[in-house]
Design an enzyme around this catalytic site. Structure first.
Site, PDB file in Angstrom:
ATOM      1  N   SER A   5      18.584 -27.052   7.650  1.00 20.15           N
ATOM      2  CA  SER A   5      18.212 -25.979   8.568  1.00 20.15           C
ATOM      3  C   SER A   5      16.796 -25.492   8.307  1.00 20.15           C
ATOM      4  O   SER A   5      16.325 -25.470   7.159  1.00 20.15           O
ATOM      5  CB  SER A   5      19.179 -24.794   8.413  1.00 20.15           C
ATOM      6  OG  SER A   5      20.493 -25.160   8.766  1.00 20.15           O
ATOM      7  N   LYS A  65      29.031 -14.608   7.478  1.00 17.10           N
ATOM      8  CA  LYS A  65      28.019 -14.064   8.390  1.00 17.10           C
ATOM      9  C   LYS A  65      28.283 -14.517   9.819  1.00 17.10           C
ATOM     10  O   LYS A  65      28.171 -13.726  10.773  1.00 17.10           O
ATOM     11  CB  LYS A  65      26.633 -14.522   7.936  1.00 17.10           C
ATOM     12  CG  LYS A  65      25.480 -13.707   8.505  1.00 17.10           C
ATOM     13  CD  LYS A  65      24.190 -14.031   7.780  1.00 17.10           C
ATOM     14  CE  LYS A  65      23.079 -13.084   8.189  1.00 17.10           C
ATOM     15  NZ  LYS A  65      21.845 -13.304   7.426  1.00 17.10           N
TER      16      LYS A  65
END
Length: 435
Positions: free
Chosen positions: A223, A247
């Site tokens: 990422s 999250k």
């Protein structure tokens, strides 16, 4: 990118070991979204939107399959079959509204996901393939949504199909043939409904397949992150699970609350009232307009009002509309700046927000009735859209002076939190507050 410090899957029992040796699906999941996939430690909530897009697609597929059991793709009964779903099928109103508003939520999430990629430079090397697959998903979404908009067979469905497919006839020589091939005739009717229904049912599964490729491509370089700095070591990453599953779970909860509020309290707010009128080929609506998520591109299409040399205005509009999307495929090579994140590109950041405003104005123009002022405003904003990518971005990427980048993700995190910078510690031999 390989992560030597990534945890490797170890079966905990004889059964899981037996499964792992014959079908290593648990190992695949563990390495893709579990503790075996390290991700940058500084990802913010804008990185939730990939998961939210997957959740929105799942909602669309599940509700779409059930709706397909009750829908009839026939011009004589299509509108009535939708009303039957709404009134007679148990929970049908919920499924229909969830599917219709789910499409809007899907586009909201994807638009934010795209602009996050633009802001943080997620299209830059080595993540070009991730970006290209993402734009492909966006194109497939647009095709799926257009065909789905036709299926209720209301006034806006019929005339939207008539107008949008009519633009293909602007293509020289083969345009009329393409339009007839798309519709299965000379005007939207049973053949068009059957074709659009078949493709609308099929394309979400194609999108799901491309999403798998998108995620696969993501796991090769890893990422991106808000600093745009490459991962330097284990200290720059945390396992995806439990940190980002928690999250993402929070983000999914907020998404579902917003979706539920729209679904239960304002289910028709994003639709057009004319679509509750049965399709009538002899009565043209006063204002033909597509769904809201097509408005910026519709504004670009309508911006061409005069022929240029031997090219008709209609053809110019069609080329510009498709070109505005295809342009995104070339973005990794139009922006040559070595710095990814606009947090360190002050000049680019200004033009990024101008682009956001420009797209919002295009959307407002595309959804409004035509007037001389709105046509002129649409032409200005459409011109700026292309100028941003073809002129401004290449110049800015060469001319601007980026701010100094942090040495590592950890250094940026500690500096933001007012902690200790590893770089300063290494140089001085004692902890020094990060600047």
């Amino acid at each position: 990118m390989s992560f030597p410090w990534a945890k490797h899957y170890e079966p905990k029992s004889g059964f899981t070991k037996w499964i792992d040796e014959r079908l290593p699906l648990p190992r695949l999941v563990y390495g893709a979204v579990g503790a075996g996939y390290p991700v940058p430690r500084n990802l913010n909530y804008f990185w939730n939107f990939g998961v939210l897009a997957g959740a929105a697609l799942a909602i669309q597929i599940v509700t779409g399959i059930v709706l397909a059991m009750h829908y009839a793709a026939n011009g004589g009964v299509a509108f009535d079959s939708v009303e039957h779903i709404m009134r007679d099928v148990n929970g049908g109103w919920f499924l229909r509204y969830a599917h219709a508003n789910g499409a809007s939520m899907f586009f909201v999430v994807v638009y934010i996901h795209i602009f996050r990629g633009l802001f943080y430079g997620s299209y830059k090397a080595p993540r070009e393939m991730i970006w290209l697959l993402g734009v492909t998903i966006f194109l497939l979404m647009m095709a799926t949504a257009f065909m789905g908009y036709v299926l209720p067979w209301g006034q806006m469905s019929f005339w939207g199909a008539q107008v949008i497919t009519g633009f293909f006839s602007a293509i020289p020589v083969v345009g009329d043939t393409i339009r007839i091939w798309l519709l299965g005739g000379y005007a939207p009717d049973d053949a068009a409904l059957n074709r659009f229904f078949s493709l609308h049912y099929l394309l979400p599964f194609v999108i799901a397949g491309v999403i798998i490729l998108h995620i696969w491509a993501l796991h090769i370089p890893g990422s991106n992150n808000p600093t745009g700095v490459d991962v330097k070591g284990e200290q720059d990453t945390v396992p995806f699970h439990p940190y980002y599953t928690a999250k993402d779970g929070f983000g999914l909860g907020v998404f579902l609350l917003i979706f539920a509020s729209l679904l239960f309290f304002a289910p028709n707010s994003l639709g057009h009232p004319d679509n509750y009128i049965p399709a009538n080929a002899l009565q043209t609506p006063a204002h033909i307009v597509p769904e809201w998520y097509f408005w910026p591109f519709y504004a670009i299409l309508r911006s061409f009002t005069a022929d240029f040399l031997f090219i008709p205005a209609k053809l110019l509009g069609v080329l510009a509309m498709f070109g505005s999307i295809l342009l995104l495929f070339f973005l990794p090579w139009l922006d040559s700046s070595p710095v990814r994140s606009s947090n360190y590109r002050p000049l680019y950041r200004i033009f990024f927000w101008v682009l956001v405003l420009d797209v919002l104005v295009l959307g407002w123009v595309g959804g409004s009735e035509i007037s001389p002022f709105k046509v002129a405003l649409g032409q200005i904003t459409a011109a700026y859209y292309f100028a941003h990518f073809l002129i401004i971005l290449p110049i800015v990427s060469r001319a601007e002076r980026p701010r100094p980048l942090p040495n590592s993700i950890t250094e940026a995190v500690l500096a933001k939190k007012g902690g200790t910078s590893p770089a300063h510690t290494a140089l001085s031999g004692s902890p020094v507050p990060a600047e």
